[in-house]
Scaffold this motif. Structure first.
Motif, PDB file in Angstrom:
ATOM      1  N   PHE A 150      40.351  71.140  34.456  1.00  0.00           N
ATOM      2  CA  PHE A 150      39.060  70.231  34.308  1.00  0.00           C
ATOM      3  C   PHE A 150      38.430  71.032  33.034  1.00  0.00           C
ATOM      4  CE2 PHE A 150      34.552  69.645  34.697  1.00  0.00           C
ATOM      5  CZ  PHE A 150      34.292  68.089  34.934  1.00  0.00           C
ATOM      6  N   ASP A 151      38.291  70.368  32.098  1.00  0.00           N
ATOM      7  CA  ASP A 151      37.409  70.936  30.728  1.00  0.00           C
ATOM      8  C   ASP A 151      35.849  70.561  30.830  1.00  0.00           C
ATOM      9  OD1 ASP A 151      39.933  71.025  29.854  1.00  0.00           O
ATOM     10  OD2 ASP A 151      39.912  69.286  28.410  1.00  0.00           O
ATOM     11  N   ASP A 152      35.331  71.797  30.943  1.00  0.00           N
ATOM     12  CA  ASP A 152      33.999  71.575  31.215  1.00  0.00           C
ATOM     13  C   ASP A 152      33.316  70.997  30.082  1.00  0.00           C
ATOM     14  OD1 ASP A 152      33.534  73.036  33.538  1.00  0.00           O
ATOM     15  OD2 ASP A 152      33.855  74.672  32.621  1.00  0.00           O
ATOM     16  N   ILE A 153      33.654  71.249  28.672  1.00  0.00           N
ATOM     17  CA  ILE A 153      32.813  70.454  27.789  1.00  0.00           C
ATOM     18  C   ILE A 153      33.353  68.844  27.574  1.00  0.00           C
ATOM     19  CG2 ILE A 153      32.934  70.293  25.094  1.00  0.00           C
ATOM     20  CD1 ILE A 153      33.529  73.343  25.076  1.00  0.00           C
ATOM     21  N   PRO A 154      32.450  68.076  27.718  1.00  0.00           N
ATOM     22  CA  PRO A 154      32.474  66.616  27.786  1.00  0.00           C
ATOM     23  C   PRO A 154      32.810  66.062  26.608  1.00  0.00           C
ATOM     24  CG  PRO A 154      30.055  67.021  27.571  1.00  0.00           C
ATOM     25  CD  PRO A 154      30.979  68.521  27.842  1.00  0.00           C
ATOM     26  N   ILE A 155      33.664  64.962  26.569  1.00  0.00           N
ATOM     27  CA  ILE A 155      34.228  64.342  25.461  1.00  0.00           C
ATOM     28  C   ILE A 155      33.271  63.337  25.071  1.00  0.00           C
ATOM     29  CG2 ILE A 155      36.720  65.004  25.683  1.00  0.00           C
ATOM     30  CD1 ILE A 155      37.253  62.230  26.860  1.00  0.00           C
ATOM     31  N   ALA A 156      32.397  62.768  25.641  1.00  0.00           N
ATOM     32  CA  ALA A 156      31.387  61.673  25.659  1.00  0.00           C
ATOM     33  C   ALA A 156      30.307  61.937  26.710  1.00  0.00           C
ATOM     34  CB  ALA A 156      32.027  60.400  25.709  1.00  0.00           C
ATOM     35  N   ALA A 157      28.902  61.327  26.326  1.00  0.00           N
ATOM     36  CA  ALA A 157      27.907  61.278  27.156  1.00  0.00           C
ATOM     37  C   ALA A 157      27.064  60.080  26.636  1.00  0.00           C
ATOM     38  CB  ALA A 157      27.204  62.545  26.838  1.00  0.00           C
ATOM     39  N   ALA A 158      26.625  59.395  27.751  1.00  0.00           N
ATOM     40  CA  ALA A 158      25.981  58.037  27.645  1.00  0.00           C
ATOM     41  C   ALA A 158      24.579  58.110  28.713  1.00  0.00           C
ATOM     42  CB  ALA A 158      26.824  56.870  28.020  1.00  0.00           C
ATOM     43  N   SER A 159      24.318  57.015  28.770  1.00  0.00           N
ATOM     44  CA  SER A 159      22.915  56.774  29.514  1.00  0.00           C
ATOM     45  C   SER A 159      22.839  57.091  31.238  1.00  0.00           C
ATOM     46  CB  SER A 159      22.483  55.578  29.450  1.00  0.00           C
ATOM     47  OG  SER A 159      23.443  54.580  30.085  1.00  0.00           O
ATOM     48  N   ILE A 160      24.025  56.843  31.943  1.00  0.00           N
ATOM     49  CA  ILE A 160      24.032  57.403  33.269  1.00  0.00           C
ATOM     50  C   ILE A 160      25.137  58.367  33.584  1.00  0.00           C
ATOM     51  CG2 ILE A 160      23.262  55.038  33.907  1.00  0.00           C
ATOM     52  CD1 ILE A 160      26.083  54.489  34.702  1.00  0.00           C
ATOM     53  N   GLY A 161      25.990  58.729  32.725  1.00  0.00           N
ATOM     54  CA  GLY A 161      26.875  59.800  33.054  1.00  0.00           C
ATOM     55  C   GLY A 161      27.553  60.442  31.764  1.00  0.00           C
ATOM     56  N   GLN A 162      28.470  61.355  31.952  1.00  0.00           N
ATOM     57  CA  GLN A 162      29.399  61.922  30.847  1.00  0.00           C
ATOM     58  C   GLN A 162      30.776  62.028  31.403  1.00  0.00           C
ATOM     59  OE1 GLN A 162      26.649  65.494  30.653  1.00  0.00           O
ATOM     60  NE2 GLN A 162      28.453  66.717  31.322  1.00  0.00           N
ATOM     61  N   VAL A 163      31.712  62.285  30.147  1.00  0.00           N
ATOM     62  CA  VAL A 163      33.097  62.098  30.638  1.00  0.00           C
ATOM     63  C   VAL A 163      33.781  63.283  30.158  1.00  0.00           C
ATOM     64  CG1 VAL A 163      35.146  60.781  30.328  1.00  0.00           C
ATOM     65  CG2 VAL A 163      32.820  59.598  30.073  1.00  0.00           C
ATOM     66  N   HIS A 164      34.699  63.877  31.144  1.00  0.00           N
ATOM     67  CA  HIS A 164      35.628  65.019  30.644  1.00  0.00           C
ATOM     68  C   HIS A 164      36.780  64.608  30.773  1.00  0.00           C
ATOM     69  CE1 HIS A 164      31.880  67.782  31.351  1.00  0.00           C
ATOM     70  NE2 HIS A 164      31.658  66.940  31.893  1.00  0.00           N
ATOM     71  N   ARG A 165      37.593  65.549  30.175  1.00  0.00           N
ATOM     72  CA  ARG A 165      39.192  65.594  30.214  1.00  0.00           C
ATOM     73  C   ARG A 165      39.534  66.313  31.429  1.00  0.00           C
ATOM     74  NH1 ARG A 165      39.385  65.481  24.270  1.00  0.00           N
ATOM     75  NH2 ARG A 165      40.303  63.517  23.628  1.00  0.00           N
ATOM     76  N   GLY A 166      40.632  65.981  31.950  1.00  0.00           N
ATOM     77  CA  GLY A 166      41.249  66.855  33.036  1.00  0.00           C
ATOM     78  C   GLY A 166      42.618  66.449  33.423  1.00  0.00           C
ATOM     79  N   ALA A 167      43.258  66.936  34.660  1.00  0.00           N
ATOM     80  CA  ALA A 167      44.479  66.524  35.163  1.00  0.00           C
ATOM     81  C   ALA A 167      44.409  67.054  36.564  1.00  0.00           C
ATOM     82  CB  ALA A 167      45.400  67.514  34.605  1.00  0.00           C
ATOM     83  N   VAL A 168      45.138  65.850  37.370  1.00  0.00           N
ATOM     84  CA  VAL A 168      45.282  66.076  38.834  1.00  0.00           C
ATOM     85  C   VAL A 168      46.866  65.782  39.065  1.00  0.00           C
ATOM     86  CG1 VAL A 168      42.854  65.195  39.125  1.00  0.00           C
ATOM     87  CG2 VAL A 168      44.741  63.530  38.894  1.00  0.00           C
ATOM     88  N   PHE A 169      47.156  66.328  40.175  1.00  0.00           N
ATOM     89  CA  PHE A 169      48.500  66.130  40.536  1.00  0.00           C
ATOM     90  C   PHE A 169      48.659  64.639  41.526  1.00  0.00           C
ATOM     91  CE2 PHE A 169      49.281  70.523  40.819  1.00  0.00           C
ATOM     92  CZ  PHE A 169      50.603  70.844  40.121  1.00  0.00           C
ATOM     93  N   ILE A 170      49.639  63.777  40.691  1.00  0.00           N
ATOM     94  CA  ILE A 170      49.752  62.456  41.439  1.00  0.00           C
ATOM     95  C   ILE A 170      51.327  62.557  41.694  1.00  0.00           C
ATOM     96  CG2 ILE A 170      49.827  59.895  41.239  1.00  0.00           C
ATOM     97  CD1 ILE A 170      47.144  60.245  39.298  1.00  0.00           C
ATOM     98  N   ASP A 171      51.733  62.100  42.922  1.00  0.00           N
ATOM     99  CA  ASP A 171      53.133  62.272  43.236  1.00  0.00           C
ATOM    100  C   ASP A 171      53.792  63.714  42.806  1.00  0.00           C
ATOM    101  OD1 ASP A 171      52.847  59.799  44.407  1.00  0.00           O
ATOM    102  OD2 ASP A 171      53.371  58.882  42.577  1.00  0.00           O
ATOM    103  N   ASN A 172      53.136  64.715  43.160  1.00  0.00           N
ATOM    104  CA  ASN A 172      53.640  66.209  42.773  1.00  0.00           C
ATOM    105  C   ASN A 172      53.795  66.336  41.061  1.00  0.00           C
ATOM    106  OD1 ASN A 172      53.614  66.944  45.457  1.00  0.00           O
ATOM    107  ND2 ASN A 172      55.661  65.804  45.781  1.00  0.00           N
ATOM    108  N   ALA A 173      53.422  65.353  40.446  1.00  0.00           N
ATOM    109  CA  ALA A 173      53.421  65.590  39.027  1.00  0.00           C
ATOM    110  C   ALA A 173      51.963  65.700  38.381  1.00  0.00           C
ATOM    111  CB  ALA A 173      54.224  64.751  38.497  1.00  0.00           C
ATOM    112  N   PRO A 174      51.606  66.699  37.413  1.00  0.00           N
ATOM    113  CA  PRO A 174      50.327  66.854  36.736  1.00  0.00           C
ATOM    114  C   PRO A 174      50.278  65.314  35.844  1.00  0.00           C
ATOM    115  CG  PRO A 174      51.880  68.259  35.659  1.00  0.00           C
ATOM    116  CD  PRO A 174      52.514  67.698  36.948  1.00  0.00           C
ATOM    117  N   VAL A 175      49.089  64.716  36.162  1.00  0.00           N
ATOM    118  CA  VAL A 175      48.787  63.594  35.235  1.00  0.00           C
ATOM    119  C   VAL A 175      47.364  63.736  34.608  1.00  0.00           C
ATOM    120  CG1 VAL A 175      48.220  61.065  35.389  1.00  0.00           C
ATOM    121  CG2 VAL A 175      50.049  62.118  36.617  1.00  0.00           C
TER     122      VAL A 175
END
Length: 284
Positions: free
Chosen positions: A182-207
């Protein structure tokens, strides 16, 4: 796949390796362009805590009103001593005050105060400002249009501590363990929220994924924010009637109520994907 040279109209077949290399080059260039745009916009943003409580948000709008009033008072004083009282008496106090407000905004100081407050408050207030920024350039003062245009591309971001508070409240104290990254530094910020890059496991593979984090307090303050902003606009006369403020406020309230429902957005995206998969030429 075909390729053409700059010195001839003849075409030659490209090898699979050449085609793959060309596609990778295009992807790399596009990624670099997008990242450069992200950095440019985020460079204009600042880290400032989102006011969460109703009292804090009312105070934010009140502080803007006070700063604008101080600017108008200063401009009015300058005009009185600069032009003499006869000219001002002829125009009347209301006209003098309105003229001073227009000058305060036009010289950039008032416009920056408005843009900075909307960017710090975020939520419905910033959404309305962003909507007003795309109106005909003849409706708003140029300095205000320019300031609102800037915040349309980059709102202030949450400090890391507040970001972690929100994630902990939504996902639990062990929220970081739910991500591969989870990247703490956002890649974008708008009126109601901000967006971050990250990765999660889906079917035992990082996505690779993007994570939208909604600002705390904005969903429950939509109606009150818009009401406070309308009162400020009405009392100060910041915007002309031709700005269609009432219509913009009505639309912003409906739009934001839906935008704050991230689960609805996810359901719509899933539905859209299902519709696209029904068409072979779109799947490819």
């Amino acid at each position: 796949t075909t390729a053409s040279t700059s010195s001839s109209t003849a075409h030659v077949d490209a090898t699979p390796a050449e085609s793959e290399a060309r596609e990778e080059s295009v992807k790399f260039a596009e990624t670099a362009r997008l990242q450069a745009g992200e950095l440019e916009h985020m460079a204009m943003a600042r880290e400032r805590r989102v006011p969460e409580s109703p009292l804090a948000r009312v105070f934010g709008f009140g502080a803007l009103g006070a700063r604008l009033a101080a600017g108008v008072a200063s401009e009015t004083t300058r005009r009185i001593f600069g032009r003499g009282t006869a000219d001002n008496n002829a125009n009347g106090p209301t006209a003098v005050r309105q003229s001073a407000l227009s000058a305060h905004i036009a010289n950039g100081a008032g416009a920056e105060q408005i843009a900075a407050t909307l960017s710090r408050m975020r939520g419905a207030a910033l959404k309305l400002g962003q909507m007003l920024s795309i109106q005909d350039e003849r409706v708003l003062p140029p300095a205000l249009t320019k300031a609102l245009e800037r915040v349309r591309h980059a709102a202030d971001t949450m400090p890391e501590a507040q970001l972690h508070e929100v994630l902990g409240a939504e996902l639990g104290a062990d929220w970081r363990s739910k991500f591969v990254r989870f990247d703490d530094i956002p890649i974008a910020a708008a009126s109601i929220g901000q967006v971050h890059r990250g990765a999660v496991f889906i079917d035992n593979a990082p996505v690779e994924v993007v994570i939208k984090v909604q600002y705390p307090g904005v969903a429950r303050s939509i109606r009150s924010d818009l009401g406070n902003l309308k009162r400020l606009i009405t009392l100060s006369g910041i915007l002309p009637r031709s700005a269609y403020v009432d219509e913009a406020i009505s639309y912003a309230q409906d739009e934001l109520s839906r935008e704050c429902r991230y689960t609805l957005e996810a359901a719509n995206q899933t539905r859209f994907k299902q519709l696209l998969l029904q068409h072979a030429h779109l799947r490819d």
